[in-house]
Design a protein around this motif. Structure first.
Motif, short mmCIF file in Angstrom:
data_model
loop_
_atom_site.label_atom_id
_atom_site.label_comp_id
_atom_site.label_asym_id
_atom_site.label_seq_id
_atom_site.Cartn_x
_atom_site.Cartn_y
_atom_site.Cartn_z
N ILE A 174 0.89 16.18 1.60
CA ILE A 174 1.63 15.15 2.29
C ILE A 174 1.45 13.76 1.45
N THR A 175 2.56 13.10 0.97
CA THR A 175 2.34 11.87 0.47
C THR A 175 3.05 10.87 1.25
N ILE A 176 2.30 9.66 1.47
CA ILE A 176 2.65 8.50 2.39
C ILE A 176 3.67 7.61 1.36
N LEU A 177 4.90 7.38 1.67
CA LEU A 177 5.96 6.52 0.72
C LEU A 177 5.88 5.18 1.43
N VAL A 178 5.69 5.12 2.64
CA VAL A 178 5.85 3.82 3.33
C VAL A 178 4.84 3.53 4.47
N ILE A 179 4.10 2.19 4.42
CA ILE A 179 3.28 2.17 5.64
C ILE A 179 3.79 0.62 6.18
N ARG A 180 3.98 0.99 7.37
CA ARG A 180 4.41 -0.42 8.02
C ARG A 180 3.41 -0.34 9.27
#
Length: 220
Positions: A174-180
């Protein structure tokens, strides 16, 4: 041998990270952006990198878009260019067009113009909250032939641990593209020492089963 072939147009934060994640999955990825600097940065990381204006009929025709399993338009800040590119892609026989939207209104327009999927990374805060309460920790998910992109909420058991230790990419593909943050408005930096916080909003890409297992959660 590559699994599938994808074209990603627009090398902003979302587009570049998605292209790299697809390439790591073994897919053949072509990227296109009008910025020579952005294309040069991607040139050795994907199968093909092209400088071009995808709102131009000539560019779309030269890219032979019908050969790709899907084309992803990631430049939601340039809505007029998106509309032109989407129209041209459909005219040239693109099999599937996935578009990143900047607002609910844009999403509706894009679907009317023939988009097959619309990704709205910047979902309205109230919509995020409503979906989180009714659908547990996965707000939106759609498939890339075995892989998936999903908007998810960080559960308590993943909070407070550095991304280096969670090692999503190697442990779960799994790759994280965006963190908010929990409001869904404020971006957070992505780095080895970044610690996820409970109810952070993530956009992730990778193995669908792993995403479901990690973030499915329980309805509250």
């Amino acid at each position: 041998m590559a699994k599938n072939s994808y074209a990603v147009f627009g090398m902003g934060s979302f587009g570049s990270k998605l292209a790299l994640a697809l390439a790591r999955e073994g897919h053949a990825v072509l990227v296109c952006d009008r910025s020579a600097a952005k294309i040069e940065e991607m040139r050795d990381k994907v199968a093909d990198a092209v400088i071009g204006d995808v709102s131009s009929e000539e560019t779309i025709r030269e890219l032979n878009v019908a050969k790709f399993d899907a084309v992803i338009l990631g430049m939601s800040s340039y809505f007029e260019d998106q509309v032109l590119a989407l129209t041209l892609l459909k005219q040239e026989g693109a099999k599937k067009v996935i578009v990143k939207s900047g607002s609910p209104l844009q999403e509706r327009i894009l679907y009317r113009l023939g988009a097959d999927e619309v990704i709205q990374v910047d979902l309205d805060v109230a919509t995020r909250l409503a979906r989180r309460l009714s659908l547990a920790n996965i707000a939106d998910i759609f498939e890339f032939k075995g892989s998936a992109i999903a908007d998810v909420t960080v559960p308590e058991e993943l909070a407070g641990i550095p991304l280096r230790e969670l090692d999503f990419r190697n442990k779960y593909n799994i790759t994280i593209l965006v963190i908010r943050d929990a409001s869904g408005i404020n971006d957070r930096a992505i780095g080895p020492e970044t610690k996820l916080e409970k109810d952070d909003q993530l956009t992730v890409f990778g193995d669908q089963q792993s995403i479901m297992k990690l973030f499915k959660g329980k309805n509250k």
